[in-house]
Design a protein around this motif. Structure first.
Motif, PDB file in Angstrom:
ATOM      1  N   ASN A  11       0.824  -1.206   0.000  1.00 51.97           N
ATOM      2  CA  ASN A  11       0.000   0.000   0.000  1.00 51.97           C
ATOM      3  C   ASN A  11       0.862   1.262   0.000  1.00 51.97           C
ATOM      4  O   ASN A  11       0.533   2.244  -0.667  1.00 51.97           O
ATOM      5  N   ASP A  12       1.968   1.228   0.725  1.00 52.40           N
ATOM      6  CA  ASP A  12       2.902   2.358   0.686  1.00 52.40           C
ATOM      7  C   ASP A  12       3.450   2.536  -0.731  1.00 52.40           C
ATOM      8  O   ASP A  12       3.544   3.664  -1.234  1.00 52.40           O
ATOM      9  N   LEU A  13       3.799   1.426  -1.372  1.00 57.22           N
ATOM     10  CA  LEU A  13       4.288   1.468  -2.754  1.00 57.22           C
ATOM     11  C   LEU A  13       3.202   1.973  -3.699  1.00 57.22           C
ATOM     12  O   LEU A  13       3.475   2.763  -4.610  1.00 57.22           O
ATOM     13  N   LEU A  14       1.976   1.540  -3.470  1.00 62.08           N
ATOM     14  CA  LEU A  14       0.856   2.004  -4.284  1.00 62.08           C
ATOM     15  C   LEU A  14       0.699   3.519  -4.167  1.00 62.08           C
ATOM     16  O   LEU A  14       0.532   4.216  -5.169  1.00 62.08           O
ATOM     17  N   THR A  18       1.391   6.163  -7.177  1.00 68.26           N
ATOM     18  CA  THR A  18       0.309   7.035  -7.644  1.00 68.26           C
ATOM     19  C   THR A  18       0.758   8.494  -7.669  1.00 68.26           C
ATOM     20  O   THR A  18       0.498   9.218  -8.639  1.00 68.26           O
ATOM     21  N   VAL A  19       1.440   8.930  -6.635  1.00 67.96           N
ATOM     22  CA  VAL A  19       1.935  10.306  -6.599  1.00 67.96           C
ATOM     23  C   VAL A  19       3.009  10.490  -7.676  1.00 67.96           C
ATOM     24  O   VAL A  19       3.042  11.512  -8.369  1.00 67.96           O
ATOM     25  N   TYR A  20       3.866   9.488  -7.840  1.00 71.83           N
ATOM     26  CA  TYR A  20       4.912   9.546  -8.875  1.00 71.83           C
ATOM     27  C   TYR A  20       4.275   9.626 -10.265  1.00 71.83           C
ATOM     28  O   TYR A  20       4.696  10.426 -11.107  1.00 71.83           O
ATOM     29  N   TYR A  21       3.260   8.814 -10.497  1.00 71.76           N
ATOM     30  CA  TYR A  21       2.531   8.837 -11.772  1.00 71.76           C
ATOM     31  C   TYR A  21       2.012  10.238 -12.065  1.00 71.76           C
ATOM     32  O   TYR A  21       2.173  10.764 -13.171  1.00 71.76           O
ATOM     33  N   GLN A  22       1.392  10.870 -11.066  1.00 73.82           N
ATOM     34  CA  GLN A  22       0.850  12.205 -11.286  1.00 73.82           C
ATOM     35  C   GLN A  22       1.958  13.228 -11.497  1.00 73.82           C
ATOM     36  O   GLN A  22       1.807  14.159 -12.287  1.00 73.82           O
ATOM     37  N   VAL A  67      -6.642  -4.776   1.275  1.00 73.28           N
ATOM     38  CA  VAL A  67      -7.474  -3.755   0.658  1.00 73.28           C
ATOM     39  C   VAL A  67      -6.542  -2.622   0.214  1.00 73.28           C
ATOM     40  O   VAL A  67      -5.871  -2.013   1.045  1.00 73.28           O
ATOM     41  N   PRO A  68      -6.491  -2.367  -1.095  1.00 70.43           N
ATOM     42  CA  PRO A  68      -5.606  -1.300  -1.556  1.00 70.43           C
ATOM     43  C   PRO A  68      -6.141   0.080  -1.174  1.00 70.43           C
ATOM     44  O   PRO A  68      -7.360   0.288  -1.132  1.00 70.43           O
ATOM     45  N   LEU A  69      -5.210   0.980  -0.887  1.00 68.23           N
ATOM     46  CA  LEU A  69      -5.608   2.373  -0.718  1.00 68.23           C
ATOM     47  C   LEU A  69      -6.331   2.782  -1.990  1.00 68.23           C
ATOM     48  O   LEU A  69      -5.940   2.386  -3.088  1.00 68.23           O
ATOM     49  N   ASN A  70      -7.400   3.574  -1.851  1.00 63.92           N
ATOM     50  CA  ASN A  70      -8.182   3.872  -3.050  1.00 63.92           C
ATOM     51  C   ASN A  70      -8.695   5.297  -3.118  1.00 63.92           C
ATOM     52  O   ASN A  70      -9.542   5.602  -3.939  1.00 63.92           O
ATOM     53  N   THR A  71      -8.165   6.163  -2.251  1.00 64.33           N
ATOM     54  CA  THR A  71      -8.485   7.582  -2.367  1.00 64.33           C
ATOM     55  C   THR A  71      -7.179   8.356  -2.436  1.00 64.33           C
ATOM     56  O   THR A  71      -6.160   7.935  -1.875  1.00 64.33           O
ATOM     57  N   LEU A  72      -7.224   9.477  -3.105  1.00 62.40           N
ATOM     58  CA  LEU A  72      -6.025  10.309  -3.195  1.00 62.40           C
ATOM     59  C   LEU A  72      -5.607  10.789  -1.807  1.00 62.40           C
ATOM     60  O   LEU A  72      -4.416  10.842  -1.492  1.00 62.40           O
ATOM     61  N   LYS A  73      -6.576  11.117  -0.986  1.00 66.49           N
ATOM     62  CA  LYS A  73      -6.276  11.580   0.366  1.00 66.49           C
ATOM     63  C   LYS A  73      -5.498  10.515   1.138  1.00 66.49           C
ATOM     64  O   LYS A  73      -4.486  10.819   1.769  1.00 66.49           O
ATOM     65  N   SER A  74      -5.967   9.277   1.099  1.00 64.47           N
ATOM     66  CA  SER A  74      -5.281   8.209   1.832  1.00 64.47           C
ATOM     67  C   SER A  74      -3.875   7.983   1.286  1.00 64.47           C
ATOM     68  O   SER A  74      -2.947   7.705   2.044  1.00 64.47           O
ATOM     69  N   MET A  75      -3.710   8.142  -0.001  1.00 69.14           N
ATOM     70  CA  MET A  75      -2.388   7.949  -0.603  1.00 69.14           C
ATOM     71  C   MET A  75      -1.437   9.078  -0.226  1.00 69.14           C
ATOM     72  O   MET A  75      -0.272   8.838   0.079  1.00 69.14           O
ATOM     73  N   MET A  76      -1.941  10.299  -0.229  1.00 67.07           N
ATOM     74  CA  MET A  76      -1.100  11.441   0.134  1.00 67.07           C
ATOM     75  C   MET A  76      -0.671  11.363   1.600  1.00 67.07           C
ATOM     76  O   MET A  76       0.413  11.822   1.951  1.00 67.07           O
ATOM     77  N   GLU A  77      -1.498  10.757   2.430  1.00 67.25           N
ATOM     78  CA  GLU A  77      -1.157  10.636   3.852  1.00 67.25           C
ATOM     79  C   GLU A  77       0.013   9.691   4.085  1.00 67.25           C
ATOM     80  O   GLU A  77       0.734   9.845   5.071  1.00 67.25           O
ATOM     81  N   VAL A  78       0.215   8.718   3.211  1.00 70.85           N
ATOM     82  CA  VAL A  78       1.286   7.740   3.434  1.00 70.85           C
ATOM     83  C   VAL A  78       2.441   7.854   2.439  1.00 70.85           C
ATOM     84  O   VAL A  78       3.510   7.301   2.685  1.00 70.85           O
ATOM     85  N   SER A  79       2.262   8.571   1.363  1.00 66.71           N
ATOM     86  CA  SER A  79       3.304   8.646   0.339  1.00 66.71           C
ATOM     87  C   SER A  79       4.550   9.371   0.844  1.00 66.71           C
ATOM     88  O   SER A  79       4.460  10.391   1.528  1.00 66.71           O
ATOM     89  N   SER A  80       5.691   8.836   0.472  1.00 62.28           N
ATOM     90  CA  SER A  80       6.969   9.495   0.748  1.00 62.28           C
ATOM     91  C   SER A  80       7.428  10.339  -0.434  1.00 62.28           C
ATOM     92  O   SER A  80       8.437  11.025  -0.347  1.00 62.28           O
TER      93      SER A  80
END
Length: 153
Positions: A11-14, A18-22, A67-80
């Motif tokens: 999920n951290d990688l996901l 996702t942030v890298y993709y954007q 369960v994969p992270l599936n919102t941008l908010k949840s991804m931004m909270e964990v993305s490095s």
């Protein structure tokens, strides 16, 4: 199989992916200068591949009962990986995406190690193929970043 740690790592990688993709899409849209045509194509090629990787990583999380992270908010909270923040030059863009990609590859290697510890060949195999392609991409980006030698007459 106790895969809670692996699911978190994926999920951290996901999120990072996702942030890298954007960020790649932003670079594609906003690159300017003499390298525009080539970098515009390279960024598009890269984000197209990451679109596929993101889907594969999310599906793998589901396959191992997570369960994969599936919102941008949840991804931004964990993305490095930081969001695109504007760059003065195409060289800064390439330097930033290279640095981010190196971080992602290091994360992938840690996840492969964890997957192998719990005998999850499916996850290790998926990440091995992503890892191999991205190591080559890092080499290519670093080669682009090197300054051409100045001809002495």
């Amino acid at each position: 199989m106790n895969n809670a740690k692996l699911i978190k790592q994926l999920n951290d990688l996901l999120a990072d992916s996702t942030v890298y993709y954007q960020k790649l899409r932003s670079c594609h849209w906003l690159v300017q200068g003499k390298q525009f045509f080539r970098l515009h194509e390279v960024f598009q090629e890269m984000y197209s591949k990451w679109e596929v990787y993101i889907d594969e990583i999310a599906e793998r999380i589901l396959m191992i009962e997570g369960v994969p992270l599936n919102t941008l908010k949840s991804m931004m909270e964990v993305s490095s990986i930081e969001e695109y923040r504007g760059f003065e030059s195409s060289t800064e863009m390439v330097g930033e995406i290279t640095k981010d990609l190196q971080y992602i590859v290091e994360s992938i290697n840690e996840i492969i190690t964890e997957a192998e510890k719990i005998s999850d060949r499916g996850t290790a195999n998926l990440l091995d193929s992503i890892n191999d392609a991205q190591q080559k991409r890092i080499w290519m980006l670093r080669a682009w970043l090197k300054e051409a030698p100045v001809a002495v007459s």
